[in-house]
Enzyme design. Structure first.
Site, PDB file in Angstrom:
ATOM      1  N   ASP A  13      -4.827  -6.625  -7.182  1.00 32.73           N
ATOM      2  CA  ASP A  13      -3.813  -6.926  -6.165  1.00 32.73           C
ATOM      3  C   ASP A  13      -2.664  -5.919  -6.168  1.00 32.73           C
ATOM      4  O   ASP A  13      -1.520  -6.261  -5.860  1.00 32.73           O
ATOM      5  CB  ASP A  13      -3.231  -8.347  -6.353  1.00 32.73           C
ATOM      6  CG  ASP A  13      -4.316  -9.379  -6.468  1.00 32.73           C
ATOM      7  OD1 ASP A  13      -5.253  -9.333  -5.664  1.00 32.73           O
ATOM      8  OD2 ASP A  13      -4.241 -10.239  -7.370  1.00 32.73           O
ATOM      9  N   LYS A  16      -4.145  -1.856  -3.220  1.00 26.26           N
ATOM     10  CA  LYS A  16      -5.159  -0.799  -3.023  1.00 26.26           C
ATOM     11  C   LYS A  16      -5.588  -0.733  -1.562  1.00 26.26           C
ATOM     12  O   LYS A  16      -5.921   0.322  -1.063  1.00 26.26           O
ATOM     13  CB  LYS A  16      -6.405  -1.079  -3.876  1.00 26.26           C
ATOM     14  CG  LYS A  16      -6.176  -0.933  -5.359  1.00 26.26           C
ATOM     15  CD  LYS A  16      -7.454  -1.158  -6.141  1.00 26.26           C
ATOM     16  CE  LYS A  16      -7.999  -2.570  -6.053  1.00 26.26           C
ATOM     17  NZ  LYS A  16      -7.155  -3.619  -6.620  1.00 26.26           N
ATOM     18  N   GLY A  40     -10.406  -9.228  -1.980  1.00 24.68           N
ATOM     19  CA  GLY A  40     -10.081  -9.519  -0.587  1.00 24.68           C
ATOM     20  C   GLY A  40      -8.878  -8.735  -0.131  1.00 24.68           C
ATOM     21  O   GLY A  40      -7.978  -8.476  -0.912  1.00 24.68           O
ATOM     22  N   HIS A  41      -8.917  -8.276   1.104  1.00 26.73           N
ATOM     23  CA  HIS A  41      -7.686  -7.740   1.681  1.00 26.73           C
ATOM     24  C   HIS A  41      -7.556  -8.197   3.131  1.00 26.73           C
ATOM     25  O   HIS A  41      -8.538  -8.452   3.807  1.00 26.73           O
ATOM     26  CB  HIS A  41      -7.556  -6.228   1.524  1.00 26.73           C
ATOM     27  CG  HIS A  41      -8.802  -5.460   1.775  1.00 26.73           C
ATOM     28  ND1 HIS A  41      -9.558  -4.942   0.763  1.00 26.73           N
ATOM     29  CD2 HIS A  41      -9.412  -5.142   2.914  1.00 26.73           C
ATOM     30  CE1 HIS A  41     -10.601  -4.339   1.277  1.00 26.73           C
ATOM     31  NE2 HIS A  41     -10.533  -4.434   2.582  1.00 26.73           N
ATOM     32  N   GLN A 223     -10.449  -5.299  -7.755  1.00 27.17           N
ATOM     33  CA  GLN A 223      -9.764  -5.805  -8.972  1.00 27.17           C
ATOM     34  C   GLN A 223      -8.997  -4.665  -9.665  1.00 27.17           C
ATOM     35  O   GLN A 223      -8.578  -3.752  -8.970  1.00 27.17           O
ATOM     36  CB  GLN A 223     -10.757  -6.484  -9.916  1.00 27.17           C
ATOM     37  CG  GLN A 223     -11.301  -7.821  -9.410  1.00 27.17           C
ATOM     38  CD  GLN A 223     -12.562  -7.683  -8.592  1.00 27.17           C
ATOM     39  OE1 GLN A 223     -13.440  -6.921  -8.930  1.00 27.17           O
ATOM     40  NE2 GLN A 223     -12.656  -8.412  -7.508  1.00 27.17           N
TER      41      GLN A 223
END
Ligand code: IMP
Length: 447
Positions: A13, A16, A40-41, A223
């Site tokens: 988190d 990135k 997730g983004h 990650q």
């Protein structure tokens, strides 16, 4: 031409998504190399917000090829939902490729992940519950289903009948859960296979071909370093290798073909899930960072734990990943603070420790040794060059660069693309080894 790996230098988190999005503009191919739908983004396209867990955000650029590599684990249900979302926006997904050797997350993986977490009680890891650990466990145990198995209808029937009956023993006897109906799961997954068939390829061959054609390739880590199965805060880690080395294993590309490694770190630290976190802040300050930084997980919505920047784990990330440079994100979140602390070393049993201890027990005992720096107490979100930054903010960045002995190439000051300072070209700027030979500490921040 450059082949670049982007990794998270903390516990994930780090932002990135924004940095890879920036770099994707000059990439011909974006490759995801590990993890699954635990990542997730959030993306905003045509005013619509949606979440991607598996597909690289490079899919939004019409000329960028996106590859989901061999080291990932694929939940086809989630992947198909992502494809549907993208196609509904009128964006083509024909530039997506999926490695035939990537493993498939099955319903029993999700059930076992959630049930085993519950069973662990106080020893739980705090997983995302998406079946990631059990999918990788089957890969190691050699009972996994790969994308190429999914493409072979008869073979899949045989394999799944046996595997589901085997997993049902675990579900029923160990976790008191109802068994899965093999035929139902087989039919469901055969349906997924037909939808995904056009995308499934020998990804390593495609990437090698792109390298030979001197395409620019961006390897996107999910990650972060401290969640790495081998090098993170085991057992409070994910089940794959987010570190830079994972990009080679997870895509079938040799290390000699990598030109740069870029690390992304927040200007402070966050962590989701269980596990030691020496610089964690309780109370008001932690709440302030959480609310200013909107620190809630994209995948699970869980509140992230927040703390000061930890340069010990930062230095560790530089070493383990061989970082050439850093992107520091969310500097603006610190704007209001009167003073800011940075952990420069730990104290364990009365002794100063400069290095990340590999034992989780020792890591739990680490007490941070802080250096306190003055805050700048003014907004930085509109700064567009180092010269625009308040002196204290610049000093803070210089201090981080010096502590970690790596140049800062990018500073991010907000979610939008233009809220970014490019200190030096992270892809074509000088490599870290050259900066070291120069020996100048000042050059660690500015080109
Ligand atoms: P798993 O990957 O779901 O097995 O979860 C293992 C650990 O990694 C837990 O502490 C999760 O919170 C953490 N984790 C997994 N994916 C992410 C991510 O994308 N960002 C931050 N933490 C993550």
């Amino acid at each position: 031409m450059a082949n670049v790996i982007v990794i998270g230098a903390q516990w994930g988190d780090e932002g990135k998504g924004k940095i890879t999005d920036l770099l994707s503009r000059s990439a011909d191919v974006v490759v995801r190399y590990q993890g699954g739908v635990n990542a997730g983004h959030t993306i905003v396209v045509k005013g619509q917000t949606f979440k991607l867990h598996l597909i690289p955000s490079g899919i939004l650029y019409p000329d960028t090829e996106c590859i989901i590599g061999s080291g990932t684990v694929i939940d086809p249900r989630v992947l198909i939902a992502e494809l549907d979302q993208i196609e509904e926006l009128g964006i083509s997904t024909s530039n997506l490729l999926i490695a035939e050797t990537a493993h498939v997350t099955m319903p029993y993986h999700r059930l076992i992940d959630q049930a085993s977490e519950e069973r662990r009680g106080n020893h739980k890891i705090g997983t995302t519950g998406r079946g990631i650990g059990p999918t990788y466990a089957d890969k190691s145990e050699r009972t996994g289903i790969r994308m190429l198995d999914l493409m072979d209808s008869q073979g899949l029937r045989d394999q799944l009948e046996w595997t589901i009956n085997y997993k049902n023993v675990i579900l029923e006897k160990l976790y008191n859960l109802p068994p899965l109906e093999p035929q139902k799961v087989i039919d469901e997954y055969l349906g997924y296979a037909e939808r995904l068939r056009p995308y499934v390829v020998d990804a390593s061959l495609k990437i090698y071909d792109a390298i030979q054609r001197r395409r620019n390739i961006l390897f996107e880590g999910a990650q972060g370093t401290l969640l790495d199965l081998d090098h993170g805060t085991y057992p409070y880690v994910t089940s794959s290798n987010p570190v830079a080395g994972g990009a080679c294993v997870g895509t079938g590309v040799g290390p000699t073909m990598i030109d740069r490694v870029i690390g992304v770190a927040k200007a402070y630290t966050t962590r989701v899930g269980e596990g030691p976190f020496p610089t964690e802040l309780d109370g008001e300050l932690g709440e302030l960072l959480c609310s200013r930084g909107a620190e809630f997980g994209t995948t699970t919505g869980r509140k992230r734990r927040c703390g000061w920047f930890d340069a010990v784990i930062g230095r560790y990330a530089v070493r383990i990943n061989g970082l050439d440079c850093l992107a520091i994100t969310k500097l603006d979140v610190l704007d209001e603070l009167e003073e800011i602390k940075v952990c420069v070393a730990y104290e364990i049993d009365g002794e100063r420790c400069e290095h990340f201890p590999t034992s989780a027990r020792k890591f739990t005992q680490c007490r941070p040794i802080y250096k306190t720096l003055p805050g700048w107490q003014q907004s930085t979100s509109n700064c567009r060059s180092l010269d625009d930054l308040p002196r204290q903010a610049l000093d803070y960045l210089k201090f981080l660069a010096e502590l970690m002995e790596v140049p800062i190439a990018i500073v991010s000051l907000g979610a939008s693309r233009d809220q970014t300072i490019i200190v030096e070209d992270p892809i074509h700027g000088p490599k870290r080894a050259l900066l070291h030979a120069d020996g100048s500490q000042a050059s660690l921040l500015s080109a």
